[in-house]
Design a protein around this motif. Sequence first.
Motif, mmCIF file in Angstrom:
data_model
loop_
_atom_site.group_PDB
_atom_site.id
_atom_site.type_symbol
_atom_site.label_atom_id
_atom_site.label_comp_id
_atom_site.label_asym_id
_atom_site.label_seq_id
_atom_site.Cartn_x
_atom_site.Cartn_y
_atom_site.Cartn_z
ATOM 1 N N ARG A 1 4.007 -30.356 -74.319
ATOM 2 C CA ARG A 1 2.629 -30.840 -74.397
ATOM 3 C C ARG A 1 1.624 -29.686 -74.470
ATOM 4 O O ARG A 1 0.415 -29.933 -74.447
ATOM 5 C CB ARG A 1 2.309 -31.704 -73.171
ATOM 6 C CG ARG A 1 3.097 -33.004 -73.106
ATOM 7 C CD ARG A 1 2.445 -34.076 -73.953
ATOM 8 N NE ARG A 1 3.169 -35.335 -73.917
ATOM 9 C CZ ARG A 1 2.718 -36.468 -74.451
ATOM 10 N NH1 ARG A 1 1.538 -36.493 -75.040
ATOM 11 N NH2 ARG A 1 3.436 -37.568 -74.394
ATOM 12 N N GLN B 1 -1.110 -29.729 -77.306
ATOM 13 C CA GLN B 1 -2.137 -30.755 -77.109
ATOM 14 C C GLN B 1 -3.209 -30.293 -76.127
ATOM 15 O O GLN B 1 -4.406 -30.494 -76.353
ATOM 16 C CB GLN B 1 -1.501 -32.047 -76.602
ATOM 17 C CG GLN B 1 -0.750 -32.848 -77.650
ATOM 18 C CD GLN B 1 -0.156 -34.109 -77.047
ATOM 19 O OE1 GLN B 1 0.788 -34.032 -76.268
ATOM 20 N NE2 GLN B 1 -0.690 -35.259 -77.408
ATOM 21 N N ARG C 1 -5.461 -27.566 -77.599
ATOM 22 C CA ARG C 1 -6.488 -28.137 -78.483
ATOM 23 C C ARG C 1 -7.599 -28.782 -77.666
ATOM 24 O O ARG C 1 -8.787 -28.666 -78.000
ATOM 25 C CB ARG C 1 -5.871 -29.150 -79.445
ATOM 26 C CG ARG C 1 -5.157 -28.525 -80.630
ATOM 27 C CD ARG C 1 -4.877 -29.545 -81.712
ATOM 28 N NE ARG C 1 -4.001 -30.611 -81.249
ATOM 29 C CZ ARG C 1 -2.675 -30.571 -81.293
ATOM 30 N NH1 ARG C 1 -2.071 -29.492 -81.791
ATOM 31 N NH2 ARG C 1 -1.947 -31.580 -80.861
ATOM 32 N N SER D 1 -6.434 -40.364 -79.491
ATOM 33 C CA SER D 1 -5.189 -39.708 -79.064
ATOM 34 C C SER D 1 -5.213 -39.431 -77.565
ATOM 35 O O SER D 1 -4.167 -39.434 -76.908
ATOM 36 C CB SER D 1 -4.995 -38.400 -79.843
ATOM 37 O OG SER D 1 -5.886 -37.381 -79.409
ATOM 38 N N TYR D 2 -6.412 -39.216 -77.014
ATOM 39 C CA TYR D 2 -6.533 -38.979 -75.581
ATOM 40 C C TYR D 2 -6.177 -40.237 -74.779
ATOM 41 O O TYR D 2 -5.465 -40.157 -73.773
ATOM 42 C CB TYR D 2 -7.954 -38.552 -75.227
ATOM 43 C CG TYR D 2 -8.315 -37.144 -75.632
ATOM 44 C CD1 TYR D 2 -7.370 -36.245 -76.112
ATOM 45 C CD2 TYR D 2 -9.638 -36.703 -75.528
ATOM 46 C CE1 TYR D 2 -7.717 -34.960 -76.477
ATOM 47 C CE2 TYR D 2 -9.987 -35.412 -75.875
ATOM 48 C CZ TYR D 2 -9.034 -34.545 -76.357
ATOM 49 O OH TYR D 2 -9.386 -33.260 -76.712
ATOM 50 N N ASP E 1 -2.259 -41.571 -75.981
ATOM 51 C CA ASP E 1 -1.063 -40.732 -75.882
ATOM 52 C C ASP E 1 -1.139 -39.736 -74.724
ATOM 53 O O ASP E 1 -0.486 -39.921 -73.693
ATOM 54 C CB ASP E 1 -0.848 -39.976 -77.197
ATOM 55 C CG ASP E 1 0.352 -39.041 -77.145
ATOM 56 O OD1 ASP E 1 1.345 -39.384 -76.464
ATOM 57 O OD2 ASP E 1 0.297 -37.957 -77.763
ATOM 58 N N LEU E 2 -1.968 -38.709 -74.853
ATOM 59 C CA LEU E 2 -1.993 -37.654 -73.841
ATOM 60 C C LEU E 2 -2.410 -38.188 -72.479
ATOM 61 O O LEU E 2 -1.775 -37.881 -71.461
ATOM 62 C CB LEU E 2 -2.939 -36.533 -74.282
ATOM 63 C CG LEU E 2 -3.086 -35.358 -73.305
ATOM 64 C CD1 LEU E 2 -1.746 -34.688 -73.042
ATOM 65 C CD2 LEU E 2 -4.100 -34.339 -73.853
#
Length: 273
Positions: free
Chosen positions: A225, A228, A231, A248-249, A252-253
Amino acid sequence: MAGTLPPKGLDAQGYIEREGSLGRVPHAFRPVVAAARDGLVGVFGARLHSAYLYGSIPRGTARVGHSDLDLLVALREEPADADREAVRALGDALDKEFPQIDGVGALLYGRARLLSDLETYDLGWFVACLCTPLLGDDLAEYLPRYRPDSLLARETNGDLALLLPRWRERIAAAGDTEEALRPLTRFMSRHLVRTGFTLVMPRWQGWTSDLREMAEVFGAYYPQRAAQLLRAAEYGSQPVGDPHVLRSYVDDLGPWLAEEYARVHGVKAPRPD
């Protein structure tokens, strides 16, 4: 790999050192700080217990035209909605007057809450370790010293699972305009990076507030990870208005980080609000 990153931010006894000072405020931001101090006194008067700076300005790392002014304000009693509106109005006025800053963030609490047992390892730690006194009596004198342990990790960032539904609502309400999405990207990016860092903080046994360093420390323990979070650290300093980043936050993350955090440290004690 993790052992190659030297711990820092602790004193000789292993406690987190308080970061920032008024002496580190860059010259370009000193008029902003002075105006904020005067404005808080004007708005709250004798009701103001104390006020603090936090973030890049008191750390001396602020960038002209890019950094925001971060304030924490403690009133002698619990704030009302009118108080919150007043501090928002002050922040808007400062942002318009001073091009050196890119926005103002102000946290507003009552003294009793900041010193409560429930907040000792969250807001109390925040005041004692991450805030620089600006006005009034320093509440840190009534708070303990803190180590980078699992208790601190749980009580500072162990509520991400509760926050994600609210984040989804805020993203939906913002629409797709860059002007609306950039502040959300900056806020959520910073929050996720700090959560990722505190996830591994007890193993690293150190403290830093530098977003990139936080992401690098995290990546040493979770290489799958790492990209990610790096970024996210970039977007925390230079946000973009891309809705795909925010999705995406929250899709996923964020969910992965919330689940791993609960597995490692448990869940933060519930708050009334």
